[in-house]
Design a protein around this motif. Structure first.
Motif, PDB file in Angstrom:
ATOM      1  N   GLU A   9      15.763  -9.316   1.367  1.00 29.90           N
ATOM      2  CA  GLU A   9      15.095  -9.906   2.451  1.00 29.90           C
ATOM      3  C   GLU A   9      14.050  -8.975   3.169  1.00 29.90           C
ATOM      4  O   GLU A   9      13.014  -9.279   3.612  1.00 29.90           O
ATOM      5  N   PHE A  10      14.827  -8.051   3.738  1.00 30.77           N
ATOM      6  CA  PHE A  10      14.210  -6.891   4.430  1.00 30.77           C
ATOM      7  C   PHE A  10      12.886  -6.450   3.528  1.00 30.77           C
ATOM      8  O   PHE A  10      11.839  -6.354   4.002  1.00 30.77           O
ATOM      9  N   LEU A  11      13.010  -6.087   2.474  1.00 34.66           N
ATOM     10  CA  LEU A  11      12.055  -5.369   1.681  1.00 34.66           C
ATOM     11  C   LEU A  11      10.975  -6.349   1.256  1.00 34.66           C
ATOM     12  O   LEU A  11       9.748  -5.911   1.258  1.00 34.66           O
ATOM     13  N   ALA A  12      11.190  -7.495   0.985  1.00 35.75           N
ATOM     14  CA  ALA A  12      10.348  -8.523   0.474  1.00 35.75           C
ATOM     15  C   ALA A  12       9.518  -8.748   1.852  1.00 35.75           C
ATOM     16  O   ALA A  12       8.116  -9.073   1.748  1.00 35.75           O
ATOM     17  N   THR A  13      10.194  -8.899   2.940  1.00 37.30           N
ATOM     18  CA  THR A  13       9.215  -9.388   4.053  1.00 37.30           C
ATOM     19  C   THR A  13       8.522  -8.233   4.589  1.00 37.30           C
ATOM     20  O   THR A  13       7.204  -8.319   5.005  1.00 37.30           O
ATOM     21  N   CYS A  14       9.022  -7.005   4.593  1.00 39.55           N
ATOM     22  CA  CYS A  14       8.229  -5.887   4.737  1.00 39.55           C
ATOM     23  C   CYS A  14       6.821  -5.663   3.946  1.00 39.55           C
ATOM     24  O   CYS A  14       5.829  -5.541   4.476  1.00 39.55           O
ATOM     25  N   LEU A  15       7.005  -5.975   2.710  1.00 44.82           N
ATOM     26  CA  LEU A  15       5.957  -5.990   1.713  1.00 44.82           C
ATOM     27  C   LEU A  15       5.078  -7.017   1.636  1.00 44.82           C
ATOM     28  O   LEU A  15       3.715  -6.778   1.580  1.00 44.82           O
ATOM     29  N   LEU A  16       5.502  -7.948   2.242  1.00 45.92           N
ATOM     30  CA  LEU A  16       4.469  -9.254   2.704  1.00 45.92           C
ATOM     31  C   LEU A  16       3.726  -8.771   3.867  1.00 45.92           C
ATOM     32  O   LEU A  16       2.626  -9.055   3.641  1.00 45.92           O
ATOM     33  N   LEU A  17       4.183  -8.453   4.800  1.00 47.75           N
ATOM     34  CA  LEU A  17       3.401  -8.036   5.757  1.00 47.75           C
ATOM     35  C   LEU A  17       2.610  -6.809   5.263  1.00 47.75           C
ATOM     36  O   LEU A  17       1.230  -6.735   6.040  1.00 47.75           O
ATOM     37  N   CYS A  97       8.434  -3.559  10.471  1.00 51.40           N
ATOM     38  CA  CYS A  97       8.398  -2.468   9.519  1.00 51.40           C
ATOM     39  C   CYS A  97       6.912  -2.498   8.747  1.00 51.40           C
ATOM     40  O   CYS A  97       5.986  -1.465   8.665  1.00 51.40           O
ATOM     41  N   GLY A  98       6.499  -3.752   8.286  1.00 50.59           N
ATOM     42  CA  GLY A  98       5.422  -3.712   7.242  1.00 50.59           C
ATOM     43  C   GLY A  98       4.284  -3.618   8.023  1.00 50.59           C
ATOM     44  O   GLY A  98       3.521  -2.943   7.607  1.00 50.59           O
ATOM     45  N   ALA A  99       4.109  -4.323   9.291  1.00 53.93           N
ATOM     46  CA  ALA A  99       3.091  -3.912   9.905  1.00 53.93           C
ATOM     47  C   ALA A  99       2.709  -2.626  10.317  1.00 53.93           C
ATOM     48  O   ALA A  99       1.445  -1.982  10.351  1.00 53.93           O
ATOM     49  N   TRP A 100       3.697  -1.926  10.688  1.00 51.38           N
ATOM     50  CA  TRP A 100       3.569  -0.410  11.203  1.00 51.38           C
ATOM     51  C   TRP A 100       3.173   0.422   9.884  1.00 51.38           C
ATOM     52  O   TRP A 100       2.609   1.261  10.267  1.00 51.38           O
ATOM     53  N   LEU A 101       3.948   0.035   8.753  1.00 50.95           N
ATOM     54  CA  LEU A 101       3.476   0.830   7.432  1.00 50.95           C
ATOM     55  C   LEU A 101       2.112   0.615   7.365  1.00 50.95           C
ATOM     56  O   LEU A 101       1.283   1.723   6.784  1.00 50.95           O
ATOM     57  N   ALA A 102       1.354  -0.838   7.228  1.00 48.97           N
ATOM     58  CA  ALA A 102      -0.130  -1.050   7.021  1.00 48.97           C
ATOM     59  C   ALA A 102      -0.901  -0.035   8.187  1.00 48.97           C
ATOM     60  O   ALA A 102      -1.796   0.473   7.657  1.00 48.97           O
TER      61      ALA A 102
END
Length: 214
Positions: A9-17, A97-102
């Motif tokens: 769930e963490f990774l999927a949501t991170c990648l979605l963002l 985390c996804g937003a920060w990575l982007a």
């Protein structure tokens, strides 16, 4: 097993963002100020990415990527109530985390968005978007849920005034990127409230429709 589900769930949501925010940044940079082209590019990336994420992570954790979906799954008995807080926590963490990575990939500074998205129109748009999403999630055949959910979100990017966040975790994560897909922190609570109302409406419509009689 629960660790695998939570990591999923963490990774999927991170990648979605990453997909939503990153494609928004790229689209804005390449569109030359044409918001219609930028939104189209953002939509196409989201549709494709969402389909892949549901297909890949669905068998592990359900690929909710959305606290509203997780709450409804708990109400239906498809997710244990004891696991719901952990699901929501990792979804929120993954979104941030996804937003920060982007941001990092596109050399944008860490910080909060200044993109205002308030007003009755966008709030109503979030109610409609989330109601439709939950209705689709609850009624789509399991073998086609990835394609149907992705298609719905792609359409809702265009027919809702809010561009269809339809996800409290997405609203939370997108406030950390001052970009095309961002949302100002002050506007997030109203979006989340509208999403909660929309989720309840979607569940109610599903109950009124009854079972699919084919």
């Amino acid at each position: 097993m629960i660790r695998q589900r939570l990591f999923s769930e963490f990774l999927a949501t991170c990648l979605l963002l990453v997909i939503v925010v990153g494609s928004g940044i790229m689209a804005e940079r390449l569109a030359g100020g044409n918001d219609a082209i930028a939104l189209l590019a953002n939509t196409l990336a989201t549709v494709g990415g969402l389909y892949v994420l549901i297909e890949v992570f669905g068998p592990v954790s359900g690929a909710h990527m959305n606290p509203a979906v997780s709450v409804v799954m708990a109400i239906r008995g498809d997710l244990a109530w004891t696991r719901l807080p952990a699901y929501i926590a990792v979804q929120l963490a993954g979104a941030a985390c996804g937003a920060w990575l982007a941001n990092a990939m596109f050399d944008l500074p860490l910080g909060f968005s200044e993109k205002a998205r308030g007003g009755a129109g966008p709030w109503l748009g979030e109610i409609v978007a989330t109601a439709g999403l939950l209705l689709v999630v609850l009624r789509a055949p399991s073998s086609r849920v990835a394609a149907i959910v992705a298609a719905y979100i792609g359409a809702a990017y265009w027919f809702t005034s809010s561009t269809s966040f339809a996800n409290p975790a997405a609203a939370f994560g997108r406030m950390f990127s001052d970009s095309f897909a961002g949302i100002a922190p002050a506007d997030v609570p109203a979006f989340v409230a509208a999403q909660a109302l929309g989720a309840a409406l979607g569940v109610s419509i599903h109950a009124l429709l009854g079972k699919d009689h084919g």
